[in-house]
Design an enzyme around this catalytic site. Sequence first.
Site, short mmCIF file in Angstrom:
data_model
loop_
_atom_site.label_atom_id
_atom_site.label_comp_id
_atom_site.label_asym_id
_atom_site.label_seq_id
_atom_site.Cartn_x
_atom_site.Cartn_y
_atom_site.Cartn_z
N MET A 254 11.84 24.72 4.17
CA MET A 254 11.11 23.98 3.14
C MET A 254 12.03 23.18 2.22
SD MET A 254 8.36 25.31 0.31
CE MET A 254 7.28 26.07 1.50
N TYR B 138 15.88 30.03 10.42
CA TYR B 138 14.64 30.68 10.87
C TYR B 138 14.54 30.64 12.39
CZ TYR B 138 12.40 30.74 6.24
OH TYR B 138 12.07 30.98 4.94
N ARG C 247 -10.84 -0.51 14.25
CA ARG C 247 -10.48 0.39 13.16
C ARG C 247 -11.23 -0.05 11.90
NH1 ARG C 247 -4.38 0.78 10.76
NH2 ARG C 247 -5.03 -1.27 9.99
N LYS D 284 0.83 -1.21 0.00
CA LYS D 284 0.00 0.00 0.00
C LYS D 284 0.87 1.26 0.00
CE LYS D 284 -0.35 -0.33 5.03
NZ LYS D 284 -1.17 -0.82 6.15
C1 LIG Z 1 -0.45 -1.87 6.77
C2 LIG Z 1 -1.10 -3.16 7.10
C3 LIG Z 1 -0.36 -4.37 7.08
C4 LIG Z 1 1.15 -4.39 6.98
O1 LIG Z 1 1.67 -4.03 8.24
P1 LIG Z 1 3.23 -3.91 8.56
O2 LIG Z 1 3.27 -3.54 10.00
O3 LIG Z 1 3.77 -2.83 7.69
O4 LIG Z 1 3.87 -5.23 8.27
C5 LIG Z 1 -1.07 -5.55 7.24
N1 LIG Z 1 -2.41 -5.56 7.44
C6 LIG Z 1 -3.15 -4.42 7.50
C7 LIG Z 1 -4.61 -4.50 7.73
C8 LIG Z 1 -2.53 -3.19 7.34
O5 LIG Z 1 -3.24 -2.05 7.41
#
Ligand SMILES: *Cc1c(COP(=O)(O)O)cnc(C)c1O
Length: 348
Positions: free
Chosen positions: A292, A244, A130, A35
């Site tokens: 930046m 800054y 979640r 992802k």
């Molecule tokens: C992001 C995610 C993973 C991968 O988790 P890692 O800690 O990066 O190995 C697996 N399952 C779900 C549902 C996730 O959101």
Amino acid sequence: MGTGNLTIDLDAVARNWKALDRLSAPSVETAATVKADGYGLGGDKVARALLDVGVRSFFVANASEGTAIRKAIGDASRIFCYSGHMAGDTDLIGGFGIVPLLNSVEQLDRHFEALPNMSFGIQLDTGMNRLGMEPEDWSAVRNTALSRNPQILISHLACADDAKNAMNERQLKRFREMAYGEGARLSLAATGGILLGPEFHFDLTRPGIGLYGGLPFRDACPVVTLSLPVIQTRRVRAGETVGYGNSWTAKRDSLIATVAAGYADGVLRSLSNRATLMAGGSPCPLVGRVSMDLVTVDITHLDHAPETLDLICEYRGIDELAAAADTIGYEILTSLGARYTRSYRGAK
Ligand SMILES: *Cc1c(COP(=O)(O)O)cnc(C)c1O
């Protein structure tokens, strides 16, 4: 060159996947979570490198990420989508053969109505609160859902990076209660869950961060190197300030290097006066505020001014940088900016 050089070692990604794969029994499939554009490293390239070493199941956050991965790897692998079947995603899910992990009764109804003959999985909430169906939702729809042969039932651990946390066992128990004996394949473990041991592995694991060289996978090979060019150096007298807000004052006559990367490139502003860059093996403190496009670095102790300074390298990895910013390696990786010149090692 005027921009930082970000090098991504795809061979290291492949080695990390193999190392995680070896931690579970041969009967367990090791998938890959790619992802957020492969945790910011280039989802298409990462997915192709993983396909080459034998990954057959990929996990993404949403359907549109899934389409990018599908274009990169072709039709031979499965792509699962954690956000399930959202309104408006039907064409992408159907057109690109993405398997939604249905999170609610509403999503289940949507999927069965819109794409009755297309594969799906189910995400169950075992306590993280979640994503996924709560036990009551699941009891209400499980018979209907199971009669349509879900490809997989998954859940996600909230505290897997902390092996001693009692939450892990609680979620394991609840996952067994909700999912066992149904015939579908089961998956509970991401990187942290793999490290918790075999009872967490079920039929498929789906690591992300460990592939990219981050904690909690301590034995990971580093994947990312970030080398930043020095634009100019200047002498600063004791008592003068830098950057800054005058947040750093030289205690001695100093040599300051101005380096080409800033918060627009993902060098988090919370690293002001906290990060360490490396000149080869010599640590050099970031002094003053991150701006930046620039950071300023104290190189007084070096015997010559370097052409580049490394923010991520063999001596200091993503987790050390993350600690300095009070964050986690995941955020460092997914913040890496678009202005760097990216090169891939081990790419075909
Ligand atoms: C992001 C995610 C993973 C991968 O988790 P890692 O800690 O990066 O190995 C697996 N399952 C779900 C549902 C996730 O959101």
